[in-house]
Design a protein around this motif. Sequence first.
Motif, mmCIF file in Angstrom:
data_model
loop_
_atom_site.group_PDB
_atom_site.id
_atom_site.type_symbol
_atom_site.label_atom_id
_atom_site.label_comp_id
_atom_site.label_asym_id
_atom_site.label_seq_id
_atom_site.Cartn_x
_atom_site.Cartn_y
_atom_site.Cartn_z
ATOM 1 N N TYR A 34 -23.554 5.174 29.727
ATOM 2 C CA TYR A 34 -22.357 4.539 29.164
ATOM 3 C C TYR A 34 -21.683 3.576 30.152
ATOM 4 O O TYR A 34 -21.408 2.420 29.828
ATOM 5 C CB TYR A 34 -21.367 5.621 28.698
ATOM 6 C CG TYR A 34 -20.067 5.039 28.242
ATOM 7 C CD1 TYR A 34 -19.950 4.485 26.974
ATOM 8 C CD2 TYR A 34 -18.957 4.991 29.086
ATOM 9 C CE1 TYR A 34 -18.761 3.896 26.562
ATOM 10 C CE2 TYR A 34 -17.773 4.407 28.686
ATOM 11 C CZ TYR A 34 -17.681 3.869 27.429
ATOM 12 O OH TYR A 34 -16.510 3.280 27.025
ATOM 13 N N ARG A 50 -9.329 -2.731 32.879
ATOM 14 C CA ARG A 50 -8.700 -1.403 33.009
ATOM 15 C C ARG A 50 -7.637 -1.417 34.110
ATOM 16 O O ARG A 50 -6.619 -0.748 34.006
ATOM 17 C CB ARG A 50 -9.747 -0.321 33.268
ATOM 18 C CG ARG A 50 -10.587 -0.013 32.052
ATOM 19 C CD ARG A 50 -11.364 1.285 32.193
ATOM 20 N NE ARG A 50 -12.384 1.358 31.155
ATOM 21 C CZ ARG A 50 -13.552 0.712 31.224
ATOM 22 N NH1 ARG A 50 -13.838 -0.017 32.290
ATOM 23 N NH2 ARG A 50 -14.424 0.812 30.243
ATOM 24 N N ALA A 69 -8.794 9.213 24.434
ATOM 25 C CA ALA A 69 -10.185 8.742 24.332
ATOM 26 C C ALA A 69 -10.680 8.319 25.716
ATOM 27 O O ALA A 69 -11.249 7.242 25.881
ATOM 28 C CB ALA A 69 -10.307 7.620 23.299
ATOM 29 N N THR A 70 -10.452 9.180 26.666
ATOM 30 C CA THR A 70 -10.663 8.837 28.070
ATOM 31 C C THR A 70 -12.125 8.608 28.427
ATOM 32 O O THR A 70 -12.435 7.940 29.423
ATOM 33 C CB THR A 70 -10.046 9.940 28.977
ATOM 34 O OG1 THR A 70 -9.876 9.423 30.283
ATOM 35 C CG2 THR A 70 -10.889 11.209 29.022
ATOM 36 N N ASP A 91 -10.268 13.623 25.240
ATOM 37 C CA ASP A 91 -11.369 13.023 24.471
ATOM 38 C C ASP A 91 -11.982 14.130 23.614
ATOM 39 O O ASP A 91 -11.884 15.310 23.960
ATOM 40 C CB ASP A 91 -12.439 12.471 25.431
ATOM 41 C CG ASP A 91 -13.333 11.431 24.751
ATOM 42 O OD1 ASP A 91 -13.187 10.235 25.061
ATOM 43 O OD2 ASP A 91 -14.158 11.828 23.887
ATOM 44 N N PHE A 92 -12.601 13.763 22.497
ATOM 45 C CA PHE A 92 -13.223 14.820 21.697
ATOM 46 C C PHE A 92 -14.707 14.998 21.982
ATOM 47 O O PHE A 92 -15.336 15.888 21.424
ATOM 48 C CB PHE A 92 -12.900 14.694 20.206
ATOM 49 C CG PHE A 92 -13.503 13.532 19.431
ATOM 50 C CD1 PHE A 92 -14.378 12.625 20.017
ATOM 51 C CD2 PHE A 92 -13.195 13.374 18.082
ATOM 52 C CE1 PHE A 92 -14.920 11.583 19.291
ATOM 53 C CE2 PHE A 92 -13.727 12.345 17.324
ATOM 54 C CZ PHE A 92 -14.587 11.447 17.945
ATOM 55 N N SER A 93 -15.280 14.165 22.845
ATOM 56 C CA SER A 93 -16.703 14.299 23.161
ATOM 57 C C SER A 93 -16.897 15.157 24.413
ATOM 58 O O SER A 93 -16.446 14.786 25.502
ATOM 59 C CB SER A 93 -17.323 12.911 23.385
ATOM 60 O OG SER A 93 -18.458 12.998 24.214
ATOM 61 N N ALA A 116 -9.764 17.070 22.989
ATOM 62 C CA ALA A 116 -8.754 17.010 21.928
ATOM 63 C C ALA A 116 -9.025 15.823 21.024
ATOM 64 O O ALA A 116 -9.587 14.814 21.455
ATOM 65 C CB ALA A 116 -7.363 16.863 22.547
ATOM 66 N N ASP A 117 -8.612 15.969 19.778
ATOM 67 C CA ASP A 117 -8.728 14.879 18.813
ATOM 68 C C ASP A 117 -7.479 14.005 18.921
ATOM 69 O O ASP A 117 -6.355 14.521 18.859
ATOM 70 C CB ASP A 117 -8.856 15.472 17.404
ATOM 71 C CG ASP A 117 -9.221 14.402 16.388
ATOM 72 O OD1 ASP A 117 -8.876 13.211 16.598
ATOM 73 O OD2 ASP A 117 -9.864 14.750 15.395
ATOM 74 N N ALA A 118 -7.706 12.723 19.072
ATOM 75 C CA ALA A 118 -6.582 11.785 19.210
ATOM 76 C C ALA A 118 -5.676 11.787 17.978
ATOM 77 O O ALA A 118 -4.512 11.371 18.066
ATOM 78 C CB ALA A 118 -7.129 10.379 19.435
ATOM 79 N N ALA A 134 -8.248 2.964 25.872
ATOM 80 C CA ALA A 134 -9.115 1.817 26.138
ATOM 81 C C ALA A 134 -10.404 1.950 25.339
ATOM 82 O O ALA A 134 -11.152 2.921 25.510
ATOM 83 C CB ALA A 134 -9.431 1.731 27.643
ATOM 84 N N PHE A 135 -10.647 1.018 24.471
ATOM 85 C CA PHE A 135 -11.875 0.957 23.672
ATOM 86 C C PHE A 135 -12.085 2.240 22.863
ATOM 87 O O PHE A 135 -13.226 2.603 22.571
ATOM 88 C CB PHE A 135 -13.082 0.654 24.578
ATOM 89 C CG PHE A 135 -12.843 -0.538 25.450
ATOM 90 C CD1 PHE A 135 -12.694 -1.793 24.878
ATOM 91 C CD2 PHE A 135 -12.704 -0.417 26.823
ATOM 92 C CE1 PHE A 135 -12.422 -2.914 25.664
ATOM 93 C CE2 PHE A 135 -12.431 -1.525 27.622
ATOM 94 C CZ PHE A 135 -12.293 -2.774 27.042
HETATM 95 C C1 LIG Z 1 -15.917 3.358 23.830
HETATM 96 S S1 LIG Z 1 -15.458 4.891 24.512
HETATM 97 C C2 LIG Z 1 -14.110 4.474 25.598
HETATM 98 C C3 LIG Z 1 -13.998 5.399 26.770
HETATM 99 C C4 LIG Z 1 -13.013 4.991 27.857
HETATM 100 N N1 LIG Z 1 -11.653 4.966 27.382
HETATM 101 C C5 LIG Z 1 -13.369 3.673 28.478
HETATM 102 O O1 LIG Z 1 -12.486 2.842 28.670
HETATM 103 O O2 LIG Z 1 -14.543 3.488 28.814
HETATM 104 C C6 LIG Z 1 -14.624 5.623 23.149
HETATM 105 C C7 LIG Z 1 -14.224 7.064 23.411
HETATM 106 O O3 LIG Z 1 -13.349 7.470 22.366
HETATM 107 C C8 LIG Z 1 -13.603 8.813 22.070
HETATM 108 N N2 LIG Z 1 -13.045 9.068 20.746
HETATM 109 C C9 LIG Z 1 -13.320 8.394 19.596
HETATM 110 N N3 LIG Z 1 -12.606 8.908 18.583
HETATM 111 C C10 LIG Z 1 -11.847 9.916 19.100
HETATM 112 C C11 LIG Z 1 -10.912 10.824 18.553
HETATM 113 N N4 LIG Z 1 -10.596 10.806 17.247
HETATM 114 N N5 LIG Z 1 -10.337 11.722 19.369
HETATM 115 C C12 LIG Z 1 -10.645 11.762 20.694
HETATM 116 N N6 LIG Z 1 -11.545 10.944 21.271
HETATM 117 C C13 LIG Z 1 -12.137 10.019 20.485
HETATM 118 C C14 LIG Z 1 -15.123 8.923 22.183
HETATM 119 O O4 LIG Z 1 -15.554 10.247 22.341
HETATM 120 C C15 LIG Z 1 -15.398 8.059 23.402
HETATM 121 O O5 LIG Z 1 -15.398 8.797 24.588
#
Ligand SMILES: C[S@@+](CC[C@H](N)C(=O)[O-])C[C@H]1O[C@@H](n2cnc3c(N)ncnc32)[C@H](O)[C@@H]1O
Length: 250
Positions: A34, A50, A69-70, A91-93, A116-118, A134-135
Amino acid sequence: MTGTETETPRRGARGALRQPPEVRAMFDRIVRRYDLMNRLMSLGRDVAWRRLAAREAVAGGARQVLDVATGTADLALELARQGAPHVVGADFSRGMLELAADKIRGRGASIRLLQADAMALPFPDGAFDACTVAFGLRNMPDYEAAVVEMARVLRPGGRLVVLEMTPLRVPVLRTLFRWYFDRLVPLIGGLISGDRDAYRYLPTSVSAFPPAEELAAIMTRAGLATVRYQYLMMRTVALHVGVKPGTTPR
Ligand SMILES: C[S@@+](CC[C@H](N)C(=O)[O-])C[C@H]1O[C@@H](n2cnc3c(N)ncnc32)[C@H](O)[C@@H]1O
């Protein structure tokens, strides 16, 4: 370009968006490469974006900062580096969080991570001085509800900072960018991460995302004030900042 022209394809594109369990599984799959893919796709510029997002978040001396979504914690690490003493990354992943934890340990940083779910953050109202994403917003099932939820956990006077890709509408650039994003990125993403599908989904999620002025309106409707934004990388990325009205004695 008229409102109708911009809206129709986006409405169609939204139909192609994936549900949260699919999104989570996708990030669990691509975690290993990633960070490398981010550096390649942005030509290394994502680090500076960032940095800028973190600067906006810590301006005014924010102490408690939540990075939603860290992912692999790049923004959370930057927030800590810029002096925020209490950074939480959510983050939820699970896969992304595991890699984030390794990076945080490796740098000797102190950042709390949680799964956690955002859309339903496990924090009381007003818990944070700043909240960043971010993203991540682009991947959420309801952008407006997600912004409302992030605004909820901000104290009055707290800042929401959103760094996100934005649909490109400058005609010639758009053609070039579509070629890069629709063809080259999935090809390289497939070779490097082994998951072409994930990098094919990326342009889909960007096309469906609201343009910068519409995201600013979403943030304003969510109760944030003095919402402003700036474009980065030839208008392909936007950085939005909004402030929750009011002041809290500190
Ligand atoms: C493109 S990555 C961005 C990661 C990081 N913020 C960065 O700047 O690289 C998107 C992230 O959002 C998380 N994500 C997407 N939907 C989410 C949700 N509903 N709750 C928590 N995390 C979420 C994904 O698991 C993923 O790690």
